[in-house]
Design a protein around this motif. Structure first.
Motif, PDB file in Angstrom:
ATOM      1  N   PHE A   1    -104.935 -28.060  -1.901  1.00 47.88           N
ATOM      2  CA  PHE A   1    -105.618 -26.814  -1.545  1.00 47.88           C
ATOM      3  C   PHE A   1    -106.679 -26.406  -2.568  1.00 47.88           C
ATOM      4  N   ALA A   2    -106.798 -27.150  -3.662  1.00 50.07           N
ATOM      5  CA  ALA A   2    -107.735 -26.757  -4.723  1.00 50.07           C
ATOM      6  C   ALA A   2    -109.168 -26.689  -4.212  1.00 50.07           C
ATOM      7  N   ASN A   3    -109.610 -27.737  -3.505  1.00 46.30           N
ATOM      8  CA  ASN A   3    -110.981 -27.739  -2.978  1.00 46.30           C
ATOM      9  C   ASN A   3    -111.197 -26.630  -1.957  1.00 46.30           C
ATOM     10  N   TYR A   4    -110.160 -26.296  -1.225  1.00 45.14           N
ATOM     11  CA  TYR A   4    -110.270 -25.260  -0.195  1.00 45.14           C
ATOM     12  C   TYR A   4    -110.383 -23.870  -0.820  1.00 45.14           C
ATOM     13  N   LEU A   5    -109.713 -23.674  -1.945  1.00 43.28           N
ATOM     14  CA  LEU A   5    -109.798 -22.377  -2.621  1.00 43.28           C
ATOM     15  C   LEU A   5    -111.157 -22.201  -3.290  1.00 43.28           C
TER      16      LEU A   5
ATOM     17  N   LEU B   1    -117.338 -41.084   5.549  1.00 42.84           N
ATOM     18  CA  LEU B   1    -117.135 -42.099   6.581  1.00 42.84           C
ATOM     19  C   LEU B   1    -115.764 -42.756   6.451  1.00 42.84           C
ATOM     20  N   TRP B   2    -115.327 -42.974   5.216  1.00 45.28           N
ATOM     21  CA  TRP B   2    -113.998 -43.545   4.957  1.00 45.28           C
ATOM     22  C   TRP B   2    -112.918 -42.664   5.567  1.00 45.28           C
ATOM     23  N   GLY B   3    -113.018 -41.363   5.337  1.00 44.30           N
ATOM     24  CA  GLY B   3    -112.045 -40.439   5.896  1.00 44.30           C
ATOM     25  C   GLY B   3    -112.105 -40.380   7.410  1.00 44.30           C
ATOM     26  N   VAL B   4    -113.309 -40.399   7.964  1.00 42.20           N
ATOM     27  CA  VAL B   4    -113.466 -40.336   9.423  1.00 42.20           C
ATOM     28  C   VAL B   4    -112.886 -41.584  10.079  1.00 42.20           C
ATOM     29  N   LEU B   5    -113.100 -42.744   9.477  1.00 40.82           N
ATOM     30  CA  LEU B   5    -112.576 -43.991  10.046  1.00 40.82           C
ATOM     31  C   LEU B   5    -111.052 -43.983  10.090  1.00 40.82           C
ATOM     32  N   TRP B   6    -110.413 -43.500   9.033  1.00 43.95           N
ATOM     33  CA  TRP B   6    -108.955 -43.397   9.049  1.00 43.95           C
ATOM     34  C   TRP B   6    -108.498 -42.406  10.108  1.00 43.95           C
ATOM     35  N   ALA B   7    -109.198 -41.293  10.232  1.00 45.79           N
ATOM     36  CA  ALA B   7    -108.831 -40.294  11.241  1.00 45.79           C
ATOM     37  C   ALA B   7    -108.948 -40.874  12.645  1.00 45.79           C
ATOM     38  N   VAL B   8    -110.027 -41.622  12.912  1.00 48.90           N
ATOM     39  CA  VAL B   8    -110.213 -42.240  14.229  1.00 48.90           C
ATOM     40  C   VAL B   8    -109.110 -43.259  14.494  1.00 48.90           C
ATOM     41  N   TYR B   9    -108.750 -44.026  13.471  1.00 48.04           N
ATOM     42  CA  TYR B   9    -107.666 -45.002  13.656  1.00 48.04           C
ATOM     43  C   TYR B   9    -106.359 -44.307  14.009  1.00 48.04           C
ATOM     44  N   PHE B  10    -106.030 -43.234  13.306  1.00 47.52           N
ATOM     45  CA  PHE B  10    -104.779 -42.514  13.590  1.00 47.52           C
ATOM     46  C   PHE B  10    -104.781 -41.959  15.013  1.00 47.52           C
TER      47      PHE B  10
ATOM     48  N   VAL C   1    -107.866 -35.781   3.316  1.00 43.36           N
ATOM     49  CA  VAL C   1    -108.962 -36.514   2.667  1.00 43.36           C
ATOM     50  C   VAL C   1    -109.885 -35.554   1.924  1.00 43.36           C
ATOM     51  N   VAL C   2    -110.232 -34.452   2.572  1.00 37.65           N
ATOM     52  CA  VAL C   2    -111.101 -33.463   1.918  1.00 37.65           C
ATOM     53  C   VAL C   2    -110.377 -32.839   0.721  1.00 37.65           C
ATOM     54  N   GLY C   3    -109.068 -32.694   0.820  1.00 31.35           N
ATOM     55  CA  GLY C   3    -108.301 -32.095  -0.271  1.00 31.35           C
ATOM     56  C   GLY C   3    -108.315 -32.912  -1.544  1.00 31.35           C
ATOM     57  N   ILE C   4    -108.408 -34.251  -1.428  1.00 34.18           N
ATOM     58  CA  ILE C   4    -108.385 -35.083  -2.639  1.00 34.18           C
ATOM     59  C   ILE C   4    -109.787 -35.403  -3.161  1.00 34.18           C
ATOM     60  N   PHE C   5    -110.846 -35.019  -2.419  1.00 38.30           N
ATOM     61  CA  PHE C   5    -112.221 -35.277  -2.853  1.00 38.30           C
ATOM     62  C   PHE C   5    -112.447 -34.754  -4.270  1.00 38.30           C
ATOM     63  N   PRO C   6    -113.131 -35.514  -5.141  1.00 38.96           N
ATOM     64  CA  PRO C   6    -113.831 -36.789  -4.934  1.00 38.96           C
ATOM     65  C   PRO C   6    -112.968 -38.020  -5.213  1.00 38.96           C
TER      66      PRO C   6
ATOM     67  N   ASN D   1    -113.963 -23.606  -2.075  1.00 35.19           N
ATOM     68  CA  ASN D   1    -114.894 -23.423  -0.958  1.00 35.19           C
ATOM     69  C   ASN D   1    -114.099 -23.054   0.298  1.00 35.19           C
ATOM     70  N   PRO D   2    -113.845 -21.763   0.517  1.00 32.90           N
ATOM     71  CA  PRO D   2    -113.004 -21.317   1.647  1.00 32.90           C
ATOM     72  C   PRO D   2    -113.508 -21.752   3.015  1.00 32.90           C
ATOM     73  N   LEU D   3    -114.811 -22.101   3.139  1.00 36.02           N
ATOM     74  CA  LEU D   3    -115.316 -22.560   4.429  1.00 36.02           C
ATOM     75  C   LEU D   3    -114.590 -23.822   4.911  1.00 36.02           C
ATOM     76  N   LEU D   4    -114.037 -24.578   3.963  1.00 37.33           N
ATOM     77  CA  LEU D   4    -113.330 -25.804   4.315  1.00 37.33           C
ATOM     78  C   LEU D   4    -112.049 -25.523   5.113  1.00 37.33           C
ATOM     79  N   PHE D   5    -111.564 -24.297   5.034  1.00 39.71           N
ATOM     80  CA  PHE D   5    -110.357 -23.954   5.795  1.00 39.71           C
ATOM     81  C   PHE D   5    -110.583 -24.074   7.306  1.00 39.71           C
ATOM     82  N   ILE D   6    -111.858 -24.229   7.711  1.00 42.24           N
ATOM     83  CA  ILE D   6    -112.159 -24.464   9.127  1.00 42.24           C
ATOM     84  C   ILE D   6    -111.430 -25.714   9.616  1.00 42.24           C
ATOM     85  N   ILE D   7    -111.328 -26.726   8.746  1.00 40.85           N
ATOM     86  CA  ILE D   7    -110.637 -27.963   9.124  1.00 40.85           C
ATOM     87  C   ILE D   7    -109.189 -27.670   9.489  1.00 40.85           C
TER      88      ILE D   7
END
Length: 342
Positions: free
Chosen positions: A221-225, A10-19, A272-277, A227-233
């Protein structure tokens, strides 16, 4: 999924909506000195932002409030380590807000020029500072185990941070040009469409540059490598970039603006997803990073907040949709004669 992860999303989504939402009026303010040829055109640009800018900034307050309530330690360290850029951001936004209300109070070219300058600085600086701040967060900020920043403002103005700042400025300027084209008619509409066309390759080039620098200088890119499904973003962001150009060339300006919104939102979520958690990664030592686990509020607090959010966020979204539909008509010369017009 635990409550901490839910609130991170939700934190990431709120920043995205603001931008997305404040991005278009920050963009209009940034291009105004170089675009408007007369006071009438400036007034059209002000009124293209007028019904929306203050409501859009509610999402900034919401994103900051969520940081404070859901991740208080992150909030404390962020507003300490990034104190200078955040204060500059605050003062710039204050100047911008005042400019809307004060510009027409005195019928004087010098008076209007003063507040036009304030509006420009209050639009350009937030775009730049937000880009610099978030790029540094994506890269990692030099904070120690006590949350103390090892550096100063110049430390944040590194090549990657500046690339992020330029990317945000270009994204918002392009986004704003498309919104201005949607909200105007005649010559100003045509010039806004042309400006969006000129800005598109700049945006595309900066997106590519930022992704290459992210690959070389960060761990995004660490989280994306893993879980490659995240590359959808990332694919959604690229699709938004391409569709923005495609719809603009087809004359579908609102659809082009919507694709631009998808690009901005996906780009923010990519980081945001890249720096998770982590919410505030440390470049000194990953163990010093502020994460969901070591900076979130108690489960009860997060549960209560979630209940409140499920009730009130849909109300805010409904209001935002109503506002944008109500004031979706182009700003005409006749609109400038209304007493409520800027």
């Amino acid at each position: 999924m635990d409550l901490g992860t839910i609130w991170f999303i939700l934190w990431g989504v709120l920043w995205a909506v603001y931008f997305i939402l404040d991005g278009f009026d920050l963009g209009i303010g940034s291009i105004m000195p170089f675009f408007a040829k007369s006071n009438e055109e400036k007034r059209i640009m002000y009124n293209a932002m007028g019904p929306f800018w203050d409501g859009n900034e509610v999402w900034l307050i919401t994103a900051g409030g969520v940081t404070f309530a859901a991740f208080p330690k992150t909030y404390a360290v962020m507003f300490s380590a990034l104190y200078t850029p955040l204060m500059l951001l605050l003062f710039a936004l204050i100047l911008r807000g005042v400019s809307f209300e004060f510009r027409s109070k005195i019928d004087s070219p010098g008076w209007r020029k003063l507040w036009d300058t304030c509006n420009f600085l209050g639009s350009f600086l937030p775009a730049l500072l937000l880009g610099v701040a978030f790029a540094n967060i994506f890269k990692g900020i030099p904070i120690d185990q006590d949350g103390i920043l090892h550096g100063n403002l110049l430390t944040l103005l590194n090549p990657y941070g500046l690339a992020g700042g330029l990317l945000f400025v270009a994204l918002f300027a392009h986004h704003g040009a498309l919104w201005l084209a949607f909200k105007s008619e005649g010559d100003i509409h045509d010039r806004a469409v042309a400006l969006a066309g000129k800005l598109w390759p700049v945006v595309a080039g900066l997106v590519v540059l930022f992704l290459v620098m992210s690959l070389m200088m960060t761990q995004l890119f660490a989280n994306y490598l893993v879980n490659p499904l995240l590359f959808i973003i990332l694919l959604v962001a690229v699709a938004g970039l391409v569709l923005t150009m495609t719809y603009r060339k087809a004359g579908r300006i609102l659809a082009s603006w919507g694709a631009s919104a998808v690009l901005i939102g996906s780009a923010a979520l990519f980081g945001v997803v890249g720096i998770f958690p982590a919410l505030l990664p440390s470049s000194l030592n990953p163990a010093y990073s502020l994460t969901i686990q070591n900076s979130s509020s108690t489960p009860m607090t997060l549960a209560i907040m979630l209940g409140v959010a499920l009730v009130f966020v849909p109300i805010v979204i409904a209001y935002q949709i109503w506002t944008m539909r109500t004031f979706s008509h182009p700003v005409t010369k006749a609109d400038l004669d209304y007493e409520e017009a800027y």
